[in-house]
Write an enzyme that holds these catalytic residues in place. Structure first.
Site, PDB file in Angstrom:
ATOM      1  N   LEU A 234      46.983  69.126  46.999  1.00 31.88           N
ATOM      2  CA  LEU A 234      45.682  68.926  47.305  1.00 31.88           C
ATOM      3  C   LEU A 234      44.879  68.607  45.812  1.00 31.88           C
ATOM      4  O   LEU A 234      45.222  69.362  44.911  1.00 31.88           O
ATOM      5  CB  LEU A 234      44.962  70.450  47.899  1.00 31.88           C
ATOM      6  N   HIS A 235      44.078  67.701  45.974  1.00 37.09           N
ATOM      7  CA  HIS A 235      43.282  67.426  44.768  1.00 37.09           C
ATOM      8  C   HIS A 235      41.771  66.755  45.255  1.00 37.09           C
ATOM      9  O   HIS A 235      41.105  66.590  44.390  1.00 37.09           O
ATOM     10  CB  HIS A 235      43.764  66.630  43.779  1.00 37.09           C
ATOM     11  N   ARG A 236      41.525  66.572  46.427  1.00 36.89           N
ATOM     12  CA  ARG A 236      40.329  65.943  46.740  1.00 36.89           C
ATOM     13  C   ARG A 236      39.059  66.961  46.692  1.00 36.89           C
ATOM     14  O   ARG A 236      39.024  68.065  46.894  1.00 36.89           O
ATOM     15  CB  ARG A 236      40.182  65.394  48.135  1.00 36.89           C
TER      16      ARG A 236
ATOM     17  N   ASP B  92      46.459  65.978  50.757  1.00 34.83           N
ATOM     18  CA  ASP B  92      45.224  65.177  51.150  1.00 34.83           C
ATOM     19  C   ASP B  92      45.457  63.930  50.208  1.00 34.83           C
ATOM     20  O   ASP B  92      44.428  62.914  50.104  1.00 34.83           O
ATOM     21  CB  ASP B  92      44.015  65.991  50.588  1.00 34.83           C
TER      22      ASP B  92
ATOM     23  N   ARG C 177      42.518  69.441  38.586  1.00 33.88           N
ATOM     24  CA  ARG C 177      41.169  69.415  39.216  1.00 33.88           C
ATOM     25  C   ARG C 177      41.499  70.768  40.150  1.00 33.88           C
ATOM     26  O   ARG C 177      40.671  71.850  39.913  1.00 33.88           O
ATOM     27  CB  ARG C 177      40.645  68.537  40.074  1.00 33.88           C
TER      28      ARG C 177
END
Ligand code: UD1
Length: 391
Positions: A229-231, A309, A265
């Protein structure tokens, strides 16, 4: 052909992790083409520019080494910042580079901030622009990448599309037919070129070399699921991220070991929300550094399920057949969805829908699918299109 020089000059741009697997086969296609040229003037001079958006070793340099990408000829060292800072600084630095080298073509890939910045700069400097991976549309203007895609495609002289749905998007937007070329998915060139090497890796070795801290690997390790997940829409707000984590800990980890390579992030946010330690302590969950290309490909080959994502992983899951749950509200890559024969399903990030899709996905078997022209030969076609458009 070119300005003030004999052979054709192509300047291509990379910036962030998902660009590296797209540029690697393009570099190789140019090398292969040059190796067959008899005279200097027939050759293509390739200038590779790295904007520096991703700069950590494991987000950038490791991919150059692993994928055999030549060292960038120019590094703009733009680094992190707000979108305006990244785009503005890239434009200023790239303008100088274009003026110095006077390329015949600028080639951009994907949809990151540098794709937009370098497209605008190239056209304002009067240089022809080619976009590899054109025509993808999520329809969601809240996604920074969608803005990058629209502007880049609007400015491109050549739009090289990965699939027929993307081609249809460009037709709908009125792009002249002669500018659109269906070349296939260049990421799959990289997957095919690296599959054998990835197969040789041992999963336990990958995890031991990349895990955070010293904890024991989940026992038993198989069957496992992979999470990425990074969005910003998933990881920047605690009220979104916390229920996802509760679901992973309380439900998914009952059926699977969970391997989660953390994007910088995401790691920063987990730390800030005080969630990193509880995740790390869970015996069935293994957090790792961002993984190298071969390492993540190897995990994907054996994973029972992918929860992600990332757009690129949706594509790789389609070709490998890994059942994939995509935690987004839309996708610019509908060809990867189950309704189009792919491996992925879009579920948003509300937990009830994620849970429902998870239960359904548990029933699915691995089923590889290969959309048209996802055949490992796309980079060669990209170069041919550019050469034909130049003659
Ligand atoms: C960017 C792309 C996205 C792509 C993703 C893959 C845009 C608009 N977004 O998002 O399309 O899917 O890359 O990774 O271009 N950071 C580090 N080290 C690094 C890189 C980033 O610590 O090597 C940190 C930055 O300081 C920043 C955060 O990670 O705080 C996000 O980086 P950024 O480049 O802004 O965007 P991504 O979320 O990576």
């Amino acid at each position: 052909m070119g300005k003030n020089h004999d052979c054709m000059k192509i300047m291509s741009v990379v910036a962030a992790r998902p660009n590296f697997m797209k540029i690697a086969p393009f570099c190789k296609a140019i090398e292969a083409y040059n190796a067959n040229c008899q005279t200097f003037s027939e050759k293509v001079e390739h200038i590779l520019v790295h904007t520096g958006q991703h700069y950590d070793i494991n987000m950038s340099e490791a991919f150059f080494t692993a994928l055999g990408i030549p060292s960038p000829d120019v590094n703009l060292e733009v680094g992190s910042g707000s979108h305006a800072e990244q785009v503005g600084q890239t434009m200023m630095a790239f303008e100088q580079v274009v003026r110095e080298h006077l390329p015949d073509w600028v080639v951009v890939v994907g949809d990151v901030n540098a794709t937009l910045a370098c497209s605008v700069t190239a056209r304002k400097e009067g240089v022809r622009l080619c976009h590899i991976e054109a025509g993808l549309r999520s329809g969601d203007m809240n996604m920074p990448e969608e803005i990058n895609r629209l502007v880049t495609d609007r400015l491109s002289n050549l739009l090289l599309v990965p699939d027929r749905l993307s081609m249809a998007n460009l037709h709908k937007e009125g792009v002249p037919e002669e500018q659109i070329h269906f070349v296939g998915n260049i990421m799959i060139d990289t997957l095919e070129a690296n599959r054998k090497q990835a197969e040789k890796l041992e999963i336990a070795d990958i995890l031991k070399a990349n895990q955070y801290g010293e904890k024991a690997l989940p026992e038993p390790l198989h069957p496992f699921a992979v999470v990425t997940l990074h969005r910003p829409s998933n990881v920047d707000r605690q009220e979104i991220l916390q229920p996802i984590i509760a679901f992973l800990r309380q439900e998914v980890s009952r059926q699977f070991s969970l391997i989660w390579p953390l994007h910088p992030r995401t790691r920063k946010n987990l730390e800030a929300f005080g969630l990193l330690n509880e995740l790390n302590r869970h015996p069935r969950i293994l957090l790792t550094q961002p993984l190298g290309y071969h390492e993540l490909l190897r995990l994907n080959m054996d994973a029972e399920m992918m929860l992600t994502d990332s757009g690129g992983l949706q594509e790789e899951c389609t070709v490998l057949g890994t059942p994939c749950i995509t935690l987004r509200w839309n996708t610019e890559r509908p060809v990867t969805l189950r309704e189009h024969g792919g491996a992925s399903v879009i579920v948003g990030n509300e937990i009830a829908s994620v849970q429902k899709a998870y239960q359904e996905t548990l029933q699915l078997e691995r089923q590889p699918v290969r959309p048209d022209l996802w055949d490992g030969q796309t980079a060669k076609r990209c170069l041919e299109v550019i050469l034909n458009a130049s003659s």
